[in-house]
Scaffold this active site. Sequence first.
Site, PDB file in Angstrom:
ATOM      1  N   GLY A  95      -4.609  65.692  -8.125  1.00 34.44           N
ATOM      2  CA  GLY A  95      -3.576  64.763  -8.588  1.00 34.44           C
ATOM      3  C   GLY A  95      -2.203  65.405  -8.728  1.00 34.44           C
ATOM      4  N   HIS A  96      -1.225  64.565  -9.036  1.00 30.46           N
ATOM      5  CA  HIS A  96       0.159  65.027  -9.169  1.00 30.46           C
ATOM      6  C   HIS A  96       0.314  66.050 -10.300  1.00 30.46           C
ATOM      7  CE1 HIS A  96       0.711  61.002 -11.531  1.00 30.46           C
ATOM      8  NE2 HIS A  96       0.000  61.849 -12.217  1.00 30.46           N
ATOM      9  N   ASN A  97       1.157  67.037 -10.033  1.00 25.80           N
ATOM     10  CA  ASN A  97       1.526  68.043 -11.035  1.00 25.80           C
ATOM     11  C   ASN A  97       0.380  68.965 -11.457  1.00 25.80           C
ATOM     12  OD1 ASN A  97       3.537  65.620 -11.520  1.00 25.80           O
ATOM     13  ND2 ASN A  97       4.527  67.481 -12.262  1.00 25.80           N
TER      14      ASN A  97
END
Lengths: 335, 335, 335
Positions: free
Chosen positions: A234-236
């Site tokens: 996922g993001h980050n």
Amino acid sequence: MKLCELASALGKQFVGNPETEITCCSSPQSAKSGSLIFVENSKYAADAQKSGASAAIVPPDVEIDFPAIKSERPSVTFAQAVSILHPQKKTSGGRDSRAFVDPSAKVGEGTDIGPFSTVGANSRIGKNVLIHSNAAIGENVTVGDDCVIYPNVTIYDGSILGARTVIHAGCAIGADGFKFMPDKSGRQIKFQHIGIVRIGDDVEIGANSCVDRAVLDETIIGNGVKLDNLVQVGHNCEIGDNTVVAGCTGIAGSVKIGKNVIIGGQVGFKDHVTIADGVVIAAKSGVIGDLGTRGIYCGMPAVPLGEWRKQSAAISRGPETLKRVARLEKGPRAD
Amino acid sequence: MKLCELASALGKQFVGNPETEITCCSSPQSAKSGSLIFVENSKYAADAQKSGASAAIVPPDVEIDFPAIKSERPSVTFAQAVSILHPQKKTSGGRDSRAFVDPSAKVGEGTDIGPFSTVGANSRIGKNVLIHSNAAIGENVTVGDDCVIYPNVTIYDGSILGARTVIHAGCAIGADGFKFMPDKSGRQIKFQHIGIVRIGDDVEIGANSCVDRAVLDETIIGNGVKLDNLVQVGHNCEIGDNTVVAGCTGIAGSVKIGKNVIIGGQVGFKDHVTIADGVVIAAKSGVIGDLGTRGIYCGMPAVPLGEWRKQSAAISRGPETLKRVARLEKGPRAD
Amino acid sequence: MKLCELASALGKQFVGNPETEITCCSSPQSAKSGSLIFVENSKYAADAQKSGASAAIVPPDVEIDFPAIKSERPSVTFAQAVSILHPQKKTSGGRDSRAFVDPSAKVGEGTDIGPFSTVGANSRIGKNVLIHSNAAIGENVTVGDDCVIYPNVTIYDGSILGARTVIHAGCAIGADGFKFMPDKSGRQIKFQHIGIVRIGDDVEIGANSCVDRAVLDETIIGNGVKLDNLVQVGHNCEIGDNTVVAGCTGIAGSVKIGKNVIIGGQVGFKDHVTIADGVVIAAKSGVIGDLGTRGIYCGMPAVPLGEWRKQSAAISRGPETLKRVARLEKGPRAD
């Protein structure tokens, strides 16, 4: 290649006829004349001779009357022998006329670009990169030297890949992460992602895996990280160096995973959890909190392995426990 | 853009110098001069000033001696600011000469089609659609206005997409569902799928997700639905408006999911179950029956969250329970 | 097509007007004049007449005053009727000028190759194969007669596909498996894969699934195997004939699965386990040991279904059990 030459290339001792001709690496089942096989465990060494192979890699303590290379870790040495006897395709610097490379993109020497692949504006592709056919590389992408990009990969705008990184077929690198916020009417408002994905050196990402771009800043895949097929990052997220993630695992947003972590298949991570260096997480576990101490974790929710084993035993004894409790409730009069 | 202009565009009040120049949205960690950041929780407001940003979006109750826009929901307002300060690429109506568009297809004004993308016979693509490179759009497909189709997407024949829908890289929309029936010899006979996929307006589908066509009739993805990466939606499913599905979730055939449902990652659904509007299902749950009442569900099989918490506590206390039962069986004489 | 002709083509008896015109297969919900529907259960036979359809396939025991074809297995006969009334696209032997076929590749008669698809050096494509657009077929690949390869599929070098096999969009066939070994510094050394994937006849592989090549030797998908979407098959697996694997299931390396096995969605397999012929494994199960006996298995770890049901009941009664144990501990004095 002669046995003596191969042993020398591997930096290992050998026994038996140094002139033995080795042409390929094989399993014991498919070995033939010219084959090199390996035997991980000394008790199977006798089988090597029966396999039809011409030579074997064996543990140092094996006494064998057969051409053999000695290694503390036969499988590792065999893997090196595979690389020597079955070299990977080299790039030739050929850019297929059917590829589309934006005039503003820079492509290094020795790099191959296959038919129907695209390289967008202002992207920089390193030297000796092998871009197979049908790969889509966006704008402002950086790809380091000696990378391999397989067909049908998509690398979104702005992504950065280090050197010697391999992206298998169908991966999506840099797609928007999953961040929506409901308004009063229940409609989901998108949080536009303006961060990027940064992938280190010597990374390998398996087929059809996804690494989402950051909302802001960067999703980071460290050096030497290996992701299997169908993995979702996922993001980050930040994944530390040399961490290994098996297939079908899903890592929600902003998860921080340390170095040298080993993660089994179909594991799930809640967003924002932090995993310490060297942690091992068994397949199918669900990680819903930080794992701050090195160790093996298992279960949903994930707990230390010893605890999971006890819980698991208690679960399998659950039906019997119910009967025992019922018997106790009847009391001593029932005896 | 000036602080006062941005506040006005966002429809919010501001404090501090109205002439403050805002050039980008940033995280506090990467903020620099010109950056706008946001602070969700008033207790972190003081950090905004130390971040190096030029302005912040803060909750209304924050007293701050710093250029700031006030918002009840700073993250939502920040997301809107991102859209203003970092506008998405606009389409220019350019059809790459390397794209293949069947002569019988109709393509609306302002639509971009990237190199090596295909649009099959009798398909209708709306206005201002952005079709990236290497996307395969089949025959008799309908794509609404303002959609974005990323590279390596496959849209099978007959699929229908509404307006403003985004399909991320590698998705397969309209593949045959999984319906086979064994004959007497054990061979699996395929049930040829002649239905379609119908996707609403304002949908977003994450990378490498799959939505199968219906056996007969339609698989339906409602308006405003958001699917994350690597999600599987089986044939004849119906997903209600504004429902959100996190990554790696698998939805078997003919599942009916209501509106405004929130589904975590790696959830599995048995075929033919029905989920009420507004239900929330925790990650990794297994839904094997209807969930007819609004509430939070968790576990395999999924039960109401309160029940799952108790079950989960009982599981973690299982080893201890075994000991207590053994002690009871020894009886009072053992005291 | 007339009812009598269709019944004859299906080899079934019919009742009602033999001249009844049948134009399409429908669900009862969308039936109209010309529609053929099916009724699996005789108690719904009356509904057939209300549906607006022109005819129905019904079980033999149904007495119906309506044009009907009689079948012991209406759904199977209906599936056959679908194939007759809605025939699949035939290939025409057209090779799109925008495809790239290496001059050394051999392509059989009647095979279609869509735009932007690639066929690598020395590959052999059979007769009447339908290769859609944007598919990437590597070098030394063999594809049998009458296969269908959907867009954005990647078939790596050396893979072998039998006849009548269907590979849905986005699949990766023959990517490297996941075998890395840490050196002393923690760096992961890759075990270069020199084996291949061998897929049998009449196989169907769902969208975005992955079948990894063998380390050495072959990963084998038997005849008639059906894999759903987003399935992962690891290196050196062997899947027996007519086995069916539902979506999102992950099969680790060297798993041997028998014939006619049925595997639910999101199941996980530990590496090197062996599954007997005819085993059924429920969705979301985790298989961590051999399943040597035919039967239904469920749970994590997977146990026989009866046992799982008891365990599952004990889990749901866990909170109550804790209370009962506490009551017992208080002793009879507490009464």
